[in-house]
Design a protein around this motif. Structure first.
Motif, PDB file in Angstrom:
ATOM      1  N   GLY A 238      35.723  32.819  35.260  1.00 13.00           N
ATOM      2  CA  GLY A 238      35.219  32.443  36.575  1.00 13.00           C
ATOM      3  C   GLY A 238      35.378  30.995  36.957  1.00 13.00           C
ATOM      4  O   GLY A 238      34.724  30.528  37.886  1.00 13.00           O
TER       5      GLY A 238
ATOM      6  N   SER B 168      36.436  44.398  45.585  1.00 12.12           N
ATOM      7  CA  SER B 168      36.032  43.020  45.862  1.00 12.12           C
ATOM      8  C   SER B 168      34.591  42.775  45.423  1.00 12.12           C
ATOM      9  O   SER B 168      34.265  41.719  44.863  1.00 12.12           O
ATOM     10  N   GLY B 169      33.725  43.761  45.658  1.00 16.14           N
ATOM     11  CA  GLY B 169      32.337  43.622  45.247  1.00 16.14           C
ATOM     12  C   GLY B 169      32.187  43.521  43.739  1.00 16.14           C
ATOM     13  O   GLY B 169      31.398  42.721  43.229  1.00 16.14           O
TER      14      GLY B 169
ATOM     15  N   ALA C 231      34.526  42.457  41.616  1.00 12.04           N
ATOM     16  CA  ALA C 231      35.085  41.173  41.203  1.00 12.04           C
ATOM     17  C   ALA C 231      34.101  40.036  41.452  1.00 12.04           C
ATOM     18  O   ALA C 231      33.952  39.127  40.626  1.00 12.04           O
ATOM     19  N   GLU C 232      33.402  40.102  42.581  1.00 10.83           N
ATOM     20  CA  GLU C 232      32.417  39.062  42.883  1.00 10.83           C
ATOM     21  C   GLU C 232      31.267  39.110  41.881  1.00 10.83           C
ATOM     22  O   GLU C 232      30.796  38.068  41.410  1.00 10.83           O
ATOM     23  N   ARG C 233      30.837  40.302  41.541  1.00 10.16           N
ATOM     24  CA  ARG C 233      29.744  40.441  40.574  1.00 10.16           C
ATOM     25  C   ARG C 233      30.159  39.919  39.200  1.00 10.16           C
ATOM     26  O   ARG C 233      29.353  39.299  38.494  1.00 10.16           O
TER      27      ARG C 233
ATOM     28  N   ASN D 150      32.403  37.641  38.720  1.00  5.09           N
ATOM     29  CA  ASN D 150      32.810  36.246  38.854  1.00  5.09           C
ATOM     30  C   ASN D 150      34.233  36.025  38.336  1.00  5.09           C
ATOM     31  O   ASN D 150      34.485  35.209  37.457  1.00  5.09           O
TER      32      ASN D 150
ATOM     33  N   PRO E 181      38.680  36.483  39.814  1.00  2.00           N
ATOM     34  CA  PRO E 181      39.564  36.861  40.923  1.00  2.00           C
ATOM     35  C   PRO E 181      39.812  38.364  40.949  1.00  2.00           C
ATOM     36  O   PRO E 181      39.942  39.005  39.904  1.00  2.00           O
ATOM     37  N   GLN E 182      39.904  38.896  42.153  1.00  2.00           N
ATOM     38  CA  GLN E 182      40.079  40.334  42.308  1.00  2.00           C
ATOM     39  C   GLN E 182      41.356  40.825  41.638  1.00  2.00           C
ATOM     40  O   GLN E 182      41.377  41.897  41.026  1.00  2.00           O
TER      41      GLN E 182
END
Length: 430
Positions: free
Chosen positions: A154, A368-369, A371-373, A375, A377-378
């Motif tokens: 991340g 995307s969700g 990947a964000e969780r 931390n 890159p998608q």
């Protein structure tokens, strides 16, 4: 031990959280972040460049007798020379120190590669260096990619300099990354820069391993590294001339033929002269000639990229390429585009298959969700191409087993299948 080495040994400099804070004022633990220390000299000084068989044999013996991972880097002459061959190879290993090897003088480093079989190689952005290392006989069986590790952990900036500064607290020399490494002899400042590139690579690897383990991602990273190490050499690109910058302006098949002829002529000249193709003729000039279809040398010379200092003989060779393209029969002209394998471009989905377009929109949002969780890159979680393929042609029965098998079939690693399958099942079923 110098002050810099003592600082490197101080693990308190290493970032213990995910991504470093943007403001740089405090560490993730809340303590004041120490000022980064310029790393000015390799700890044993700049080693001599290895350029003969006897010296290479000594290096092979030293690195075979070393311990722990080996830091590896390579310098190319992109933008100066034809191809992507290595012009300097740097290595560092405990017990062996740092070695700088000239692969022009020593073009076969297979003995060194064999001596390091089974040893973990630490590289930064491994996929960039592995092709040129493979050409000289150096192929790792195990590796650790510090750039990829930084992405999975991340970190927002994953260049070597940024990683060394944020994780270890040192500032690396940045001034010689884009120089012409085919220069001989290599200037001392360049050699210092090259040696410093591997000076702390193993330290960086150790810190990132701890961070990935803390985040529960270390096994994921090992799967990624194994995939890189076991990947076969990429196949030659089909119709590389189609990647000419500005090709989107070229519509007609006759014009495409001009691009092809000029590109292939340029490539032969660049290879013969061992210079970057862009130094022979720019992409913009190729596209300009294709759009204009000049009738003769005078018309060609009036186009951007062909006038100025270009001699009559050079102009004639480019005009001859244009004339060859103009003389081709209709059946010899290139097709407007390459045959498409897999799904069409996403922008066309709404017209071709609205249901698939809806699946893709839902899947992209879901991935995307995740990947964000996590931390990261998608594209490191799952490749966009894999998501498109599964959405365009989903399994007949959409469940965890079928979607997971589809992802694995497209090359997804087990950890990716585990993380992505549940949300893709939901998106494909919606």
């Amino acid at each position: 031990m110098t002050d810099a080495q003592e600082t490197a040994a101080d693990s308190s400099l290493r970032t213990t959280g995910g991504a470093p804070p943007e403001d740089g004022g405090t560490s993730v633990t809340g303590a004041p972040k120490p000022e980064p220390i310029p790393l000015l000299e390799p700890r044993e000084g700049i080693p001599p460049v290895i350029a003969d068989a006897s010296s290479l044999a000594d290096v092979v013996a030293a690195f075979a007798g070393g311990s722990g991972p080996v830091a590896v880097d390579a310098e190319r002459a992109s933008g100066y020379r034809y191809g992507q061959r290595a012009y300097l190879v740097q290595l560092r290993r405990d017990g062996a120190g740092t070695a700088l090897i000239d692969p022009v003088a020593c073009p076969d480093l297979s003995s060194l590669g064999e001596a390091l079989t089974g040893v973990e190689w630490d590289l930064h952005a491994a996929t960039q260096d592995l092709p040129c290392l493979r050409e000289i006989g150096m192929v790792p069986t195990r590796l650790f990619d510090t750039e990829l590790a930084g992405r999975l952990a991340g970190f927002p900036r994953v260049g070597l300099g940024a990683m060394v500064e944020n994780v270890l607290g040192f500032v690396l020399e940045k001034g010689h990354s884009a120089v012409d490494w085919s220069t001989r002899p290599l200037p001392e400042p360049w050699l210092r820069y090259a040696a410093l590139d591997v000076e702390l690579l193993v330290d960086l690897r150790d810190a990132l391993e701890k961070e990935l383990d803390r985040q529960g991602k270390l096994e994921w990273a090992h799967q990624e590294f194994d995939a890189i190490a076991s990947a076969p050499p990429p196949e030659p690109r089909k119709d590389p001339w189609r990647r000419t910058s500005g090709m989107h302006k070229v519509r007609r098949r006759r014009q495409l033929a001009v691009v092809r002829e000029l590109w292939q002529t340029r490539d032969r000249i660049a290879q013969r002269r061992d210079v970057s193709p862009g130094k022979v003729l720019g992409d913009a000039a190729i596209v300009e000639a294709a759009l204009s279809l000049p009738a003769d040398v005078q018309a060609l010379a009036a186009l951007n990229g062909f006038g100025n200092r270009m001699g009559r003989r050079q102009l004639e060779q480019w005009q001859a390429a244009v004339d060859r393209a103009k003389s081709l029969s209709e059946t010899q002209l290139p097709a407007p585009g390459q045959p498409v394998t897999g799904p069409p471009p996403p922008r066309a989905w709404a017209d071709k298959d609205p249901a698939a377009a809806a699946r893709l929109s839902a899947a992209r949002a879901a991935v995307s969700g995740v990947a964000e969780r996590l931390n990261m890159p998608q594209e490191n979680l799952i490749t966009p191409d894999t998501v498109r393929r599964v959405c365009w042609e989903p399994p007949k029965v959409v469940d965890g087993e079928s979607v997971g098998a589809a992802l694995a079939g497209y090359g997804a690693r087990p950890w990716q299948v585990e993380q992505v399958t549940p949300v893709l099942v939901a998106a494909l079923s919606a």
